[in-house]
Enzyme design. Structure first.
Site, short mmCIF file in Angstrom:
data_model
loop_
_atom_site.label_atom_id
_atom_site.label_comp_id
_atom_site.label_asym_id
_atom_site.label_seq_id
_atom_site.Cartn_x
_atom_site.Cartn_y
_atom_site.Cartn_z
N CYS A 1 -24.52 29.03 4.39
CA CYS A 1 -23.95 30.00 3.46
C CYS A 1 -25.05 30.69 2.66
CB CYS A 1 -23.00 29.30 2.50
SG CYS A 1 -21.56 28.57 3.28
N HIS B 1 -21.19 31.39 -2.25
CA HIS B 1 -20.67 30.45 -3.24
C HIS B 1 -21.78 30.07 -4.22
CE1 HIS B 1 -22.67 26.92 -1.42
NE2 HIS B 1 -22.28 27.38 -0.24
#
Length: 179
Positions: free
Chosen positions: A135, A123
């Site tokens: 992430c 992201h």
């Protein structure tokens, strides 16, 4: 795609990126702040249709009420769910731009092992060098470039040899895409 100490290597380019605040781990646990080592596959592409044009034909819009369950005790652990939802979760339709475009990985499932970590996405980053909760995050232009080229099943290799390295890959390193 291969995560390197300089960034995410894709199609001959190195995209600057941030990883989990605890670095890379071969023993991922929910809430440890680490990016899991291993071979992962891209399984989904979510995007905010109210903020961006469709990044690829297979992208699915993030709707109001879309959530991601991160409660290891819930049967929906590590899956997209809808509000109202009582178990612990992340809101996907955020006020900030971090989840305007999300590449979903197959980390921990299906089926998910309770407590082995959830919501490992690619992201947008908060800012260069700012670590994530596990992430891989990058600049919006790089993420858009990547989303236009990735497809379901695209491999993401996070080498176990990176385990123990703290915080950030490609801290302001790498090259921006030129096309």
């Amino acid at each position: 795609m291969v995560l390197t100490p300089r960034g995410l290597r894709v199609a001959g380019r190195v995209l600057a990126c941030s990883i989990g605040r605890s670095g890379v781990t071969a023993a991922k646990r929910e809430g440890d702040g680490a990016t899991p080592a291993g071979i992962h596959r891209i399984t989904g592409l979510l995007w905010r249709a109210d903020r961006l044009p469709r990044p690829a034909p297979w992208a699915v819009p993030i709707r109001a009420g879309d959530l991601w369950c991160d409660d290891p005790g819930d049967p929906s652990y590590n899956r997209l769910v809808r509000a109202p939802f009582a178990a612990r979760h992340e809101v996907l339709r955020r006020a900030d731009p971090l989840y305007d475009l999300v590449l979903v990985t197959d980390w921990n499932g299906p089926p998910a092992r309770p407590g082995a970590g959830s919501a490992i996405f690619l992201h947008q980053w908060r800012r260069p060098g700012f670590p994530t909760a596990g992430c891989i995050a990058m600049a919006r232009p790089d993420l858009l470039w990547l989303a236009a080229r990735a497809c379901p099943g695209t491999r993401l290799f996070v080498p176990p040899g990176l385990a123990g390295r703290a915080g950030v890959a490609g801290r302001c390193a790498g090259q921006a895409p030129s096309d």
